[in-house]
Design a protein around this motif. Sequence first.
Motif, PDB file in Angstrom:
ATOM      1  N   ASN A 348       0.828  -1.211   0.000  1.00  0.00           N
ATOM      2  CA  ASN A 348       0.000   0.000   0.000  1.00  0.00           C
ATOM      3  C   ASN A 348       0.856   1.253   0.000  1.00  0.00           C
ATOM      4  N   GLY A 349       2.106   1.078  -0.321  1.00  0.00           N
ATOM      5  CA  GLY A 349       2.953   2.261  -0.428  1.00  0.00           C
ATOM      6  C   GLY A 349       3.392   2.800   0.909  1.00  0.00           C
ATOM      7  N   GLY A 350       2.723   2.379   1.985  1.00  0.00           N
ATOM      8  CA  GLY A 350       3.031   2.959   3.280  1.00  0.00           C
ATOM      9  C   GLY A 350       4.102   2.168   4.003  1.00  0.00           C
ATOM     10  N   ASP A 351       3.675   1.385   4.947  1.00  0.00           N
ATOM     11  CA  ASP A 351       4.596   0.661   5.804  1.00  0.00           C
ATOM     12  C   ASP A 351       5.188  -0.528   5.043  1.00  0.00           C
ATOM     13  N   ARG A 352       6.031  -0.246   4.070  1.00  0.00           N
ATOM     14  CA  ARG A 352       6.548  -1.271   3.180  1.00  0.00           C
ATOM     15  C   ARG A 352       7.262  -2.364   3.966  1.00  0.00           C
ATOM     16  N   LYS A 353       7.917  -1.908   5.010  1.00  0.00           N
ATOM     17  CA  LYS A 353       8.752  -2.831   5.754  1.00  0.00           C
ATOM     18  C   LYS A 353       8.003  -4.120   6.085  1.00  0.00           C
ATOM     19  N   CYS A 354       6.729  -3.922   6.493  1.00  0.00           N
ATOM     20  CA  CYS A 354       5.970  -5.102   6.880  1.00  0.00           C
ATOM     21  C   CYS A 354       5.225  -5.718   5.708  1.00  0.00           C
ATOM     22  N   LEU A 355       4.521  -4.893   4.972  1.00  0.00           N
ATOM     23  CA  LEU A 355       3.574  -5.454   4.018  1.00  0.00           C
ATOM     24  C   LEU A 355       4.246  -6.148   2.852  1.00  0.00           C
ATOM     25  N   ASP A 356       5.500  -5.791   2.626  1.00  0.00           N
ATOM     26  CA  ASP A 356       6.172  -6.423   1.507  1.00  0.00           C
ATOM     27  C   ASP A 356       6.751  -7.791   1.835  1.00  0.00           C
ATOM     28  N   ILE A 357       6.653  -8.176   3.068  1.00  0.00           N
ATOM     29  CA  ILE A 357       7.248  -9.463   3.449  1.00  0.00           C
ATOM     30  C   ILE A 357       6.278 -10.585   3.113  1.00  0.00           C
ATOM     31  N   PRO A 358       6.690 -11.443   2.222  1.00  0.00           N
ATOM     32  CA  PRO A 358       5.768 -12.520   1.851  1.00  0.00           C
ATOM     33  C   PRO A 358       5.708 -13.608   2.912  1.00  0.00           C
ATOM     34  N   ILE A 359       4.693 -14.457   2.810  1.00  0.00           N
ATOM     35  CA  ILE A 359       4.569 -15.596   3.717  1.00  0.00           C
ATOM     36  C   ILE A 359       5.770 -16.517   3.524  1.00  0.00           C
ATOM     37  N   VAL A 414       4.005 -10.779  11.369  1.00  0.00           N
ATOM     38  CA  VAL A 414       5.011 -10.243  10.459  1.00  0.00           C
ATOM     39  C   VAL A 414       6.246  -9.891  11.284  1.00  0.00           C
ATOM     40  N   ILE A 415       7.373 -10.494  10.940  1.00  0.00           N
ATOM     41  CA  ILE A 415       8.628 -10.179  11.635  1.00  0.00           C
ATOM     42  C   ILE A 415       9.499  -9.412  10.632  1.00  0.00           C
ATOM     43  N   PRO A 416       9.698  -8.116  10.865  1.00  0.00           N
ATOM     44  CA  PRO A 416      10.368  -7.260   9.867  1.00  0.00           C
ATOM     45  C   PRO A 416      11.823  -7.694   9.616  1.00  0.00           C
ATOM     46  N   ASP A 417      12.317  -7.299   8.473  1.00  0.00           N
ATOM     47  CA  ASP A 417      13.705  -7.574   8.099  1.00  0.00           C
ATOM     48  C   ASP A 417      14.642  -7.112   9.223  1.00  0.00           C
ATOM     49  N   GLY A 418      15.644  -7.904   9.482  1.00  0.00           N
ATOM     50  CA  GLY A 418      16.664  -7.497  10.431  1.00  0.00           C
ATOM     51  C   GLY A 418      16.310  -7.650  11.891  1.00  0.00           C
TER      52      GLY A 418
END
Lengths: 421, 421, 421, 421
Positions: A348-359, A414-418
């Motif tokens: 959604n363009g916003g909180d990419r950090k989370c939403l872009d993480i696939p299952i 969702v566990i963010p990168d890093g």
Amino acid sequence: QSVAAIVFGDGSESRLYPLTKRRSEGAIPMAANYRLIDAVVSNCINSNINKIYALTQFNSTSLNAHLSKAYTGVSLGKEGFVEVIAAYQSPDHQGWFQGSADAMRRCMWVLEEYPVTEFLVLPGHHLYQMDYQKLIEAHRNSKADISISAISAVRNHSSGLGLIRLNSEGQVIEFNVNLETKPINESSHNIACGYSSSMGIYLINRDIMAKLLNEYYPDANDFGSEVIPGAVSMGMKVQAYLFDGYWEEMRSIEAFYTANMECIKTSTNGYNFYDRDSPVYTTPRYLPPTLISDAVITDSVIGHGCILNRCKIKGSIVGTRTRIGDRVTVEDSIIMGSDTYQQYVQSNGGDRKCLDIPIGIGEDTLVRKAIIDKNARIGSNVLIINKDDVQEGEREANGYIISGGIVVVLQGAVIPDGSIL
Amino acid sequence: QSVAAIVFGDGSESRLYPLTKRRSEGAIPMAANYRLIDAVVSNCINSNINKIYALTQFNSTSLNAHLSKAYTGVSLGKEGFVEVIAAYQSPDHQGWFQGSADAMRRCMWVLEEYPVTEFLVLPGHHLYQMDYQKLIEAHRNSKADISISAISAVRNHSSGLGLIRLNSEGQVIEFNVNLETKPINESSHNIACGYSSSMGIYLINRDIMAKLLNEYYPDANDFGSEVIPGAVSMGMKVQAYLFDGYWEEMRSIEAFYTANMECIKTSTNGYNFYDRDSPVYTTPRYLPPTLISDAVITDSVIGHGCILNRCKIKGSIVGTRTRIGDRVTVEDSIIMGSDTYQQYVQSNGGDRKCLDIPIGIGEDTLVRKAIIDKNARIGSNVLIINKDDVQEGEREANGYIISGGIVVVLQGAVIPDGSIL
Amino acid sequence: QSVAAIVFGDGSESRLYPLTKRRSEGAIPMAANYRLIDAVVSNCINSNINKIYALTQFNSTSLNAHLSKAYTGVSLGKEGFVEVIAAYQSPDHQGWFQGSADAMRRCMWVLEEYPVTEFLVLPGHHLYQMDYQKLIEAHRNSKADISISAISAVRNHSSGLGLIRLNSEGQVIEFNVNLETKPINESSHNIACGYSSSMGIYLINRDIMAKLLNEYYPDANDFGSEVIPGAVSMGMKVQAYLFDGYWEEMRSIEAFYTANMECIKTSTNGYNFYDRDSPVYTTPRYLPPTLISDAVITDSVIGHGCILNRCKIKGSIVGTRTRIGDRVTVEDSIIMGSDTYQQYVQSNGGDRKCLDIPIGIGEDTLVRKAIIDKNARIGSNVLIINKDDVQEGEREANGYIISGGIVVVLQGAVIPDGSIL
Amino acid sequence: QSVAAIVFGDGSESRLYPLTKRRSEGAIPMAANYRLIDAVVSNCINSNINKIYALTQFNSTSLNAHLSKAYTGVSLGKEGFVEVIAAYQSPDHQGWFQGSADAMRRCMWVLEEYPVTEFLVLPGHHLYQMDYQKLIEAHRNSKADISISAISAVRNHSSGLGLIRLNSEGQVIEFNVNLETKPINESSHNIACGYSSSMGIYLINRDIMAKLLNEYYPDANDFGSEVIPGAVSMGMKVQAYLFDGYWEEMRSIEAFYTANMECIKTSTNGYNFYDRDSPVYTTPRYLPPTLISDAVITDSVIGHGCILNRCKIKGSIVGTRTRIGDRVTVEDSIIMGSDTYQQYVQSNGGDRKCLDIPIGIGEDTLVRKAIIDKNARIGSNVLIINKDDVQEGEREANGYIISGGIVVVLQGAVIPDGSIL
């Protein structure tokens, strides 16, 4: 053909939390392909008991859906069925089931539909392989009113299901619900005196059941703590059936973790999923085979339809449809897998950090001694290692908790990168 | 909803021999979990064609059994079905089906049961993903009598299904059955002139079908070599539908081998088994997850329910229930797996060498560039490496043949300990 | 659990013609809801035999379709199935099955898939209720190689399946295939001497089967006339199992007619479709209930989903979806019903007389002692009364034949308004 | 494919009492073969809506069992299902569903599993035939937030589901829940002003649903009385979809009785069970055909597997497996039938009068304008005629009640020989 099994699907809400956040104990994924309740239902089918009622109430949606899908295709023989009885309101009873005995009492009008001679009461979240026909045979031979399946108290002194004392004929002469808290040395004293641990499995004659629930203990809510001890104290013929196989009652996240780890071993003392004569049934699926790019896999169980890239998997359970990224290491862990293949990642363009993480599990991530619940999205460069060596930790806002030193990532979390857990 | 698909399950008896020794081409195991015919039937289902007839005659038992089991559980929508029509005798016809057109003619009384408007004639042993609705749409838009699906002649100059020449409107003005043998440079000349290769897929209007089979060509046995060229020569409106996706017609063991190898690649130009929108259907199974002791697996596909001990698997397909022993290496091979878990090995005290070898691949064995058909029993210390670099070899008495340099171990064959193939 | 049933679906092409014009004997509709083969398959299921192979070859399409639809939903227990084996070509055998023994021989590789101990060979078109477990028990107790089910020769002196003579231990000491033509008084003499009629039902030990088909009689095509008499003459232990229930082998249209009429009687000596413990299985259907405007119905059986207007029905079988018009009388007849509800009548403006007649029975029509096959279109003011009292008549061009004085209207035939048959 | 249907199976506990004593409204037997909910679920299937959730809570056992059995065999197309969501406890919500909106809110996490664009909210106990695709099309064309299906207020001034006023574009500008009690003449005035009656059927966009339940009306329990009127008052685009077919909302025993009577008529204005294009689905059964000794049957519907002796049946519904004795007359009545064939009557030697009465209707009995619920045992020489012409009567202790002048015999009730009701 004349025994009906009554399987209680719920167990406790809290013992295996957070695995029970959205499901009952019986519906917890187990050993890559299964749900916990499949073990008990498969026991019934393999013991030629084909009238199986599953009583559910707590977070029952996924358990009900599973039971409908898994067992409609199974051949249960003439007039066989797995029927879910969900808690319901009626003109006479506006409340929920108040316990196993109350549930049984309220459903007797359904359960008596077929002319069965005994009811087999079964907790739905235990893991063991038992031929119930042997229990039934022993019960009938001894002309008992009730039979209780029990195991040596030494092995399971901590069972919360009651300690029983037998006489030389195997009849239960004492049923103690609260002995479990006693220290071990006293407990071992008990064994010397003929104590065993109840497995919470009761075979009860049909007419005895009716009398216990409606005449003698019309207000009792629970079998284990009220009805059965009552029957013993009344002098009914309550017989013990001693079982010496593997049995796990899943009293904690740790116990659940250990039981899964047992399934991995090729020569196991645990539960055997590869026995042709006693197959374990579950939802049949149309999943593709597992696709592996470059993996070193040791002492592990890999479910159907996984996509494994360059990774190391050691001592782990990898559930259906799990996707594992490049340079990932998974050790001593349970990955429960996912319900669908994710086609694309919504952004959604916003909180990419989370939403872009696939299952699945992202690249360069390390997972050690953890349970990753279904549909979780673990980012890249994540360390799930219980870095502070916490025993018990509540981090639900961050998508996980720690129980018995095991990190449990929540379903869909969702566990963010890093991240370092 | 008004198209019926007619799938021919048989293909050729000899092209893929010995894989067709006990089964028809459509029933050959493919990509660890599937049968070849699943690709075409899944295409139908994913294209919302739900009236599917499978016509079979040659070695049809396992194909019929597969189709019955695989598709009864699939939701085919209202009035949908996969119905097997096995060749049969009738008072009027004592003989077998003499070819695709003859089979269609003799079954018309069944095939006309529903008020369909077109018949979609499909070879059952090709591997490709096509949305037939697009073909149907193009067909209807062009008001064609017949549509033929075709691909660029360059890519498949060797297709045995006929070369077609189109005019600028895409109408077929020439259909040559025998052009395939022409040299490539002439063939590329052909393309310049608008030649394409028929895929053997025909969409034919219902009334045209009746007229072709009963009035115009009542003695024709085959669509590709007789009925369709006839329709073109009569001036019927025969339209080409050009397809540019992956397509494999399995003309040899080598082609079959290559198609399987394509499935392994993660970013494949081949056939995609992991597309949620176009799932590939097959028999649903209750198999346990795959159990791995210690394996290094590279670029491979692992089916359901395997038991893999300390082994190396590289560039291979490993089918359902495959058991692989310690210190085995499998490279660039197709292991088709087995139908059951073998509980114990029957021994008659006599020829122990053979009878004691369990289904699967024994210890210290090396398999390279081979196809191991179902239920084969490969002993220990076996080398399947085509040691003499034979291209074509008939060793059926020894349990294998060599075709295109690929060793093919027969279904159920026993390869004794220490053999070198 | 260790017996596999081999059901032969075909019977004879000609005995029940024209009911076998488009179907094999096993697929003939019976008793409003059923197909003939359902009796034998239900016997298997009710006898807990759950490995059932149906071998078919002649006009097998509707039988195969029926078996697939009818028994996939039935619970056959663990590893149970009804598998159709249609005649097929293979590299070794290009011909059709040459008889029951030849069919069995060619399919042995399939039939031996499971470790059964005996094969139960069953004709698929007989009508009777038998608990095969009793036959199996007697067979095993007597340690026989082969058991033959037989009935008193008096009742069925005309059985074409062979006369057998027993010694005092019930062992078959003589098997005569051709005694059937002998006059009755000689036949009754035979009984005095211990003769019985074979029912064509053979229980054969697995190893004996292999030896008989491959070693002793490798060229025999038929069990009843070749293999079994041979086994007797070789001195094998062939035991008789005497059966004294209702049994009908359907040797003629008349016998088929009579068997249907038996089903009507409430206290029947015939076949009982209403026994809860031995249900007869068939295709489950989603049919609406039967709608009756104004009918007087006597001694009749009415199938599911009929539409009956003002009519009289007496001593008749009325099959599924039958539509009967106003002022119709149906007496002593079998109406087989139809496969679909006809939405509207297609009219091409031409031969209205025929094409406008909808499926079912038109107004003011009288049907007496007739069999109306499926999907027939009987017009208005028709008399089907065998007006010339013909015994045998071939009027197939007019849509019917007469056999044993019974008019048989062909499947899908059109009988124009005002016809007198 | 992008609409999910949410069917509420419960209705009211009391409106159709005593038919709801042991079941929810949706599970009441209807028209001999069906359950009330089959009409709505079949509407969904016939409208190609294949994601169907049934939410249940009150007396849900038989409804859940019915939905599991009836729709697992139906082909619902790719990713189609009928999933029962029974009320459940969760850590966050210990209570029952408080109404349709509350149930929807608590199940949103399940209902949002698939990427649907709209939710179709449906009462499960109404009887009508509607193509929901037309509603969906109108909804999308008008770019509405919510669409309500509504009928002319004249026909159903008493609908308890709300009166709506439309503007000239068909938009709902007023939603009145309580107008139903107004006198008819005022009601007809209303129509002049554009009033219609809501059918309780709502099509709601997915995002609007989420906002309404969680943001705007987080405390609302019911759609009809709270959420929908709120959306109208907020100025959301709420569109009416006018329906002019047969529709019955079953507000009383009388309405239920009348709706059943409508099904009998051959040229009906009511509900059509015989439409091939819109079949009504229900549990498939293996029932034998109906056996009739000597019956005069007028304007009646006869279910599957009945046994009718010498009797008169007029203007009645006779459900599956009904047994009717000699000299019985059934007029203007609904006999719901029974669940099993009773093999024999248990007798305990004591109160023979009751226990010896088998399921069904005994000899010489007269049933007029009555509803006989399932498994009732009506003795011989009984008169069920409402002899005192009572309108409303509570005789539950005697096995029946009277509602709107209709005698309703309870499920499983025993009416002794010679009783006069």
